[in-house]
Scaffold this motif. Structure first.
Motif, mmCIF file in Angstrom:
data_model
loop_
_atom_site.group_PDB
_atom_site.id
_atom_site.type_symbol
_atom_site.label_atom_id
_atom_site.label_comp_id
_atom_site.label_asym_id
_atom_site.label_seq_id
_atom_site.Cartn_x
_atom_site.Cartn_y
_atom_site.Cartn_z
ATOM 1 N N LYS A 26 0.841 -1.197 0.000
ATOM 2 C CA LYS A 26 0.000 0.000 0.000
ATOM 3 C C LYS A 26 0.877 1.248 0.000
ATOM 4 O O LYS A 26 1.979 1.250 0.532
ATOM 5 N N ASN A 27 0.348 2.308 -0.579
ATOM 6 C CA ASN A 27 1.094 3.570 -0.581
ATOM 7 C C ASN A 27 0.742 4.391 0.657
ATOM 8 O O ASN A 27 -0.158 4.047 1.417
ATOM 9 N N LEU A 28 1.478 5.456 0.854
ATOM 10 C CA LEU A 28 1.317 6.286 2.045
ATOM 11 C C LEU A 28 -0.083 6.888 2.134
ATOM 12 O O LEU A 28 -0.683 6.920 3.210
ATOM 13 N N LEU A 29 -0.618 7.326 1.026
ATOM 14 C CA LEU A 29 -1.961 7.913 1.023
ATOM 15 C C LEU A 29 -3.008 6.887 1.458
ATOM 16 O O LEU A 29 -3.887 7.186 2.268
ATOM 17 N N SER A 30 -2.894 5.653 0.964
ATOM 18 C CA SER A 30 -3.837 4.592 1.359
ATOM 19 C C SER A 30 -3.705 4.262 2.839
ATOM 20 O O SER A 30 -4.702 4.022 3.517
ATOM 21 N N LEU A 31 -2.465 4.237 3.327
ATOM 22 C CA LEU A 31 -2.256 3.937 4.745
ATOM 23 C C LEU A 31 -2.804 5.038 5.645
ATOM 24 O O LEU A 31 -3.310 4.766 6.734
ATOM 25 N N LEU A 32 -2.721 6.278 5.212
ATOM 26 C CA LEU A 32 -3.276 7.371 6.003
ATOM 27 C C LEU A 32 -4.799 7.317 6.022
ATOM 28 O O LEU A 32 -5.421 7.660 7.025
ATOM 29 N N ARG A 33 -5.387 6.888 4.926
ATOM 30 C CA ARG A 33 -6.840 6.788 4.869
ATOM 31 C C ARG A 33 -7.372 5.601 5.667
ATOM 32 O O ARG A 33 -8.423 5.701 6.284
ATOM 33 N N GLU A 34 -6.663 4.466 5.621
ATOM 34 C CA GLU A 34 -7.127 3.259 6.289
ATOM 35 C C GLU A 34 -5.964 2.646 7.075
ATOM 36 O O GLU A 34 -5.256 1.776 6.598
ATOM 37 N N GLN A 35 -5.761 3.114 8.297
ATOM 38 C CA GLN A 35 -4.611 2.730 9.102
ATOM 39 C C GLN A 35 -4.708 1.315 9.660
ATOM 40 O O GLN A 35 -3.705 0.726 10.041
ATOM 41 N N SER A 36 -5.890 0.745 9.712
ATOM 42 C CA SER A 36 -6.042 -0.593 10.289
ATOM 43 C C SER A 36 -5.659 -1.696 9.310
ATOM 44 O O SER A 36 -5.456 -2.837 9.718
ATOM 45 N N ASP A 37 -5.556 -1.395 8.019
ATOM 46 C CA ASP A 37 -5.228 -2.397 7.004
ATOM 47 C C ASP A 37 -3.902 -2.043 6.350
ATOM 48 O O ASP A 37 -3.824 -1.114 5.554
ATOM 49 N N LEU A 38 -2.853 -2.796 6.691
ATOM 50 C CA LEU A 38 -1.530 -2.536 6.115
ATOM 51 C C LEU A 38 -1.361 -3.157 4.740
ATOM 52 O O LEU A 38 -0.392 -2.880 4.054
ATOM 53 N N GLY A 39 -2.272 -4.013 4.343
ATOM 54 C CA GLY A 39 -2.160 -4.664 3.047
ATOM 55 C C GLY A 39 -1.120 -5.765 3.088
ATOM 56 O O GLY A 39 -0.790 -6.317 4.133
ATOM 57 N N THR A 40 -0.556 -6.085 1.942
ATOM 58 C CA THR A 40 0.447 -7.141 1.828
ATOM 59 C C THR A 40 1.822 -6.574 2.142
ATOM 60 O O THR A 40 2.200 -5.526 1.636
ATOM 61 N N ILE A 41 2.557 -7.288 2.977
ATOM 62 C CA ILE A 41 3.927 -6.889 3.326
ATOM 63 C C ILE A 41 4.865 -7.988 2.846
ATOM 64 O O ILE A 41 4.736 -9.147 3.246
ATOM 65 N N LEU A 42 5.793 -7.636 1.957
ATOM 66 C CA LEU A 42 6.766 -8.586 1.433
ATOM 67 C C LEU A 42 8.084 -8.413 2.181
ATOM 68 O O LEU A 42 8.635 -7.317 2.220
ATOM 69 N N VAL A 43 8.583 -9.499 2.758
ATOM 70 C CA VAL A 43 9.848 -9.469 3.496
ATOM 71 C C VAL A 43 10.818 -10.389 2.767
ATOM 72 O O VAL A 43 10.544 -11.576 2.599
ATOM 73 N N GLU A 44 11.952 -9.835 2.321
ATOM 74 C CA GLU A 44 12.945 -10.625 1.602
ATOM 75 C C GLU A 44 14.148 -10.905 2.489
ATOM 76 O O GLU A 44 14.670 -10.001 3.137
ATOM 77 N N ALA A 45 14.572 -12.147 2.484
ATOM 78 C CA ALA A 45 15.771 -12.610 3.191
ATOM 79 C C ALA A 45 15.775 -12.221 4.671
ATOM 80 O O ALA A 45 16.716 -11.598 5.151
ATOM 81 N N PRO A 46 14.731 -12.614 5.412
ATOM 82 C CA PRO A 46 14.741 -12.303 6.843
ATOM 83 C C PRO A 46 15.626 -13.285 7.617
ATOM 84 O O PRO A 46 15.698 -14.473 7.287
ATOM 85 N N HIS A 47 16.319 -12.769 8.606
ATOM 86 C CA HIS A 47 17.124 -13.597 9.509
ATOM 87 C C HIS A 47 16.746 -13.193 10.927
ATOM 88 O O HIS A 47 17.038 -12.076 11.360
ATOM 89 N N LEU A 48 16.095 -14.104 11.638
ATOM 90 C CA LEU A 48 15.633 -13.861 12.996
ATOM 91 C C LEU A 48 16.492 -14.677 13.955
ATOM 92 O O LEU A 48 16.646 -15.878 13.782
#
Length: 133
Positions: free
Chosen positions: A93-115
């Motif tokens: 999601k873009n910043l404008l969409s996130l400001l309008r609807e803060q409860s829905d972050l949409g899809t988050i893609l995480v590449e090469a995570p190391h926990l």
């Protein structure tokens, strides 16, 4: 005196138009300016002040109409040990969409995570990371 009134009126409208244009351009580029300025580490520190972590990023790309991208994300505990490292994180999601609807972050893609999870007698470093959430 009335001969110069239209000239003053036109100059005033031109000045107002230029000021409006400059303010609009500054507003459009504000997200990019903030994430590329010395303010960005302070904003990250303020956003994570309730968590026992330090968050660092190599580059951040934010725009009103483009996805939010973070490259080189590193989350460390207060001792300086890495808890999480990611090559990149992208919020679709873009910043404008996130400001309008803060409860829905949409899809988050995480590449090469190391926990890295470290356990002690009572808990793990993961609890310190997610407990304030």
């Amino acid at each position: 005196m009335n001969l110069f009134s239209p000239l003053k009126n036109r100059r005033w409208k031109l000045t107002l138009g230029v000021i409006t244009l400059v303010m609009g351009v500054m507003l459009w580029f504000a997200p990019t300016i903030v994430v590329r300025s010395p303010l960005w580490p302070r904003i990250l520190a303020h956003a994570t002040k309730d968590m026992d972590v330090v968050v660092q990023t190599e580059t951040v790309s934010v725009g009103w109409l483009s996805p939010i991208r973070v490259h080189g994300l590193v989350i460390q505990d207060l001792a300086g040990a890495n808890i999480l490292t990611c090559e990149s994180v992208e919020v679709q999601k873009n910043l404008l969409s996130l400001l309008r609807e803060q409860s829905d972050l949409g899809t988050i893609l995480v590449e090469a995570p190391h926990l890295k999870v470290v356990f002690d007698e009572a808990s793990s470093n993961r609890e310190g990371l997610i407990a304030p959430l």
